[in-house]
Design an enzyme around this catalytic site. Structure first.
Site, PDB file in Angstrom:
ATOM      1  CE  LYS A  98      -3.912  -2.074  -0.391  1.00 38.65           C
ATOM      2  NZ  LYS A  98      -4.522  -2.973   0.545  1.00 38.65           N
TER       3      LYS A  98
HETATM    4  C1  PLP Z   1      -5.587  -3.926   1.046  1.00 37.54           C
HETATM    5  C2  PLP Z   1      -7.045  -3.770   1.097  1.00 37.54           C
HETATM    6  C3  PLP Z   1      -7.818  -4.114   2.218  1.00 37.54           C
HETATM    7  C4  PLP Z   1      -7.292  -4.889   3.396  1.00 37.54           C
HETATM    8  O1  PLP Z   1      -6.147  -4.423   3.963  1.00 37.54           O
HETATM    9  P1  PLP Z   1      -5.091  -5.473   4.568  1.00 37.54           P
HETATM   10  O2  PLP Z   1      -4.168  -4.566   5.309  1.00 37.54           O
HETATM   11  O3  PLP Z   1      -4.439  -6.151   3.411  1.00 37.54           O
HETATM   12  O4  PLP Z   1      -5.815  -6.399   5.454  1.00 37.54           O
HETATM   13  C5  PLP Z   1      -9.163  -3.831   2.211  1.00 37.54           C
HETATM   14  N1  PLP Z   1      -9.756  -3.256   1.151  1.00 37.54           N
HETATM   15  C6  PLP Z   1      -9.067  -2.934   0.048  1.00 37.54           C
HETATM   16  C7  PLP Z   1      -9.786  -2.283  -1.082  1.00 37.54           C
HETATM   17  C8  PLP Z   1      -7.692  -3.193  -0.034  1.00 37.54           C
HETATM   18  O5  PLP Z   1      -7.022  -2.907  -1.147  1.00 37.54           O
END
Ligand code: PLP
Length: 377
Positions: free
Chosen positions: A185
Site C-alpha cells: 500500500k
Molecule cells: C488492502 C485492502 C484491504 C485490506 O487491507 P489489509 O491490510 O491487506 O488487510 C481492504 N480493502 C481494500 C480495497 C484493499 O485494497
C-alpha cells in the site's frame, strides 16, 4: 530484476528502526512505538491523536470499525461495491453483519448509488464506499445518501492513505475511514492498518476490541503496564499492532510526501499521457492528479482485447493484475446472483498496470508501448 506489478519500498532506515525496537527497547508488543505511530498518523491527517486506532491489518481495522459502529453480530446490512478486495466483504461478515453487493459506475469503478438505493431494506445500517484506485470520487454524494437514509459510513480507504478529497485529507472528516498498511500500500508497516474517526464511542470500542475488549488495556500498555484485574463486556479480538510494525510505519510515513507520493503521481501522470488517446483503451476518471497518491493503475481494455494485451505484456516480461474478482461472483456471496452488469463488464475490461515507486519512466514507457502494439495488431 524483472518488472513487478507492485512492491514494498523498504530499506536501511526501516531496518534500523526495527533494530532499535529489538536491540534497544526489547519490547515488541503494543507499546510506546505504536503510540507514537498513531500520534504521527493523526498529525499527518490533521486530527486529534485519539481519533486514530491502529490494528494489525487493514481488514482487522475494517472489522473493528463495522463492529464498533453497528455492534457485534448485529445482522445489519451494509451496502458495499462488489468490485473490491474480498477483505471488505469478509470484514463485514466477521462483525456479524451482512455485505450487500452493489454495482459500480463505469466511469470510475466506484459504488453506483442508484443501484445502492434499490438495495436498501429495513435492515440497512451502513454503507462502505471503496476509494478504488485511490479515488474518493463521489464522497459528498455518498455522505448525502447516508444522511438521507440514516446510515453509518465506513470508508474502505485502503488505497487512499494520504489522499485528499476536495482539498481535505481522507480520514480528517466524515464518519469512519479505514486504511491499510500492508506490504504494497502507499505506506507499509509490514502488515497493518488503522481506523480514523471523530466518534469517540467507536474509537474506544475499537481500541478495546483490538485487545480482547479488556477495558482500557491500550492506556495500560502505552504506559508500560498490564491489566491483571479487569472486566470484559463485549466480544474482542487480538488485532493490535506491534512495536516492530509501528517502527516500520513511522519511517514510511516520513517518506510518503517527499518520496513515494511524487513518484507514484509522476508515473500515473505518464500513463495517462501515453494512454489517453489510444483507441481501445479507456482510462478511469480520476480526481486531480495532485490530490491523490495512486496505489494502483487499472485501465479498461475495450473490444474484448484484454486477453491479447495480457499475453503481449506477459511475453515482454511485464506483469499485470486484476482488481478485483467481483465479490458477488464468489460462492459465499451469492455465486453471481443477482447479476451486477456494470461490475461484470468492468471485470472483463479492467487490467491493472505496474505501479510502485521503484519503477522508472522507461518502465512505464515500455508498458504503454506494449499495450499500443497489442491493441493495434
Ligand atoms: C488492502 C485492502 C484491504 C485490506 O487491507 P489489509 O491490510 O491487506 O488487510 C481492504 N480493502 C481494500 C480495497 C484493499 O485494497
Amino acid at each position: 530484476m524483472s518488472m513487478r506489478l507492485s512492491r514494498s519500498i523498504v530499506g536501511e532506515a526501516e531496518a534500523a528502526a526495527v533494530h532499535r525496537v529489538i536491540c534497544e527497547d526489547g519490547y515488541l508488543g503494543i507499546g510506546s512505538e505504536v503510540q507514537r505511530f498513531e500520534a504521527e498518523v493523526a498529525a499527518y491527517l490533521g486530527v486529534p491523536a485519539d481519533w486514530v486506532v491502529s490494528a494489525n491489518t487493514g481488514t482487522a481495522a475494517l472489522h473493528l470499525a463495522v463492529e464498533s459502529a453497528l455492534g457485534h453480530g448485529s445482522g445489519a446490512e451494509v451496502l458495499v461495491p462488489s468490485l473490491t478486495f474480498v477483505a471488505s466483504f469478509q470484514a463485514i461478515g466477521a462483525a456479524g453483519a451482512v455485505p450487500v453487493a452493489c454495482d459500480a459506475r463505469l466511469d470510475t469503478a466506484t459504488i453506483d448509488l442508484d443501484d445502492a438505493e434499490r438495495r436498501l431494506t429495513s435492515r440497512t445500517r451502513a454503507i462502505m464506499p471503496v476509494h478504488y484506485a485511490s479515488n474518493p470520487v463521489n464522497l459528498d454524494a455518498v455522505y448525502a445518501f447516508a444522511q438521507k437514509h440514516g446510515l453509518r459510513v465506513i470508508e474502505d480507504a485502503a488505497h487512499a492513505f494520504g489522499c485528499l478529497y476536495k482539498g481535505r485529507k481522507i480520514g480528517s472528516f466524515g464518519d469512519i475511514a479505514c486504511f491499510s498498511f500492508d506490504g504494497i500500500k502507499n505506506i507499509t508497516c509490514g502488515e497493518g492498518g488503522c481506523l480514523v474517526t471523530s466518534d469517540q464511542a467507536v474509537a474506544d470500542a475499537a481500541r478495546d476490541g483490538r485487545l480482547l475488549s479488556v477495558e482500557k488495556d491500550t492506556e495500560k500498555r502505552f504506559s508500560g503496564q498490564r491489566s491483571w484485574e479487569f472486566d470484559v463486556e463485549r466480544q474482542g479480538w487480538r488485532y493490535h499492532m506491534s512495536n516492530i510494525m509501528a517502527a516500520i510505519g513511522r519511517v514510511q510515513l516520513a517518506r510518503l510526501d517527499g518520496e513515494f507520493a511524487p513518484k507514484r503521481r509522476e508515473l500515473a501522470a505518464l500513463y495517462r499521457e501515453r494512454l489517453s488517446a489510444v483507441p481501445g483503451v479507456a482510462l478511469l476518471e480520476a480526481e486531480p492528479e495532485a490530490w491523490i497518491i495512486p496505489h494502483i493503475f487499472p485501465v479498461r481494455i475495450l473490444n474484448g482485447l484484454k486477453r491479447r494485451v495480457i499475453d503481449a505484456l506477459d511475453a515482454a516480461g511485464i506483469p499485470t493484475g486484476q482488481h478485483y474478482k467481483p465479490n458477488h461472483l464468489l460462492t459465499l456471496y451469492g455465486g453471481g446472483k443477482p447479476s451486477l452488469p456494470v461490475t461484470e463488464r468492468l471485470h472483463e475490461e479492467l487490467l491493472t498496470l505496474p505501479l510502485h515507486p521503484g519503477l522508472s519512466r522507461e518502465d512505464v514507457e515500455a508498458v504503454c508501448a506494449g499495450i499500443v502494439e497489442a491493441v493495434n495488431r
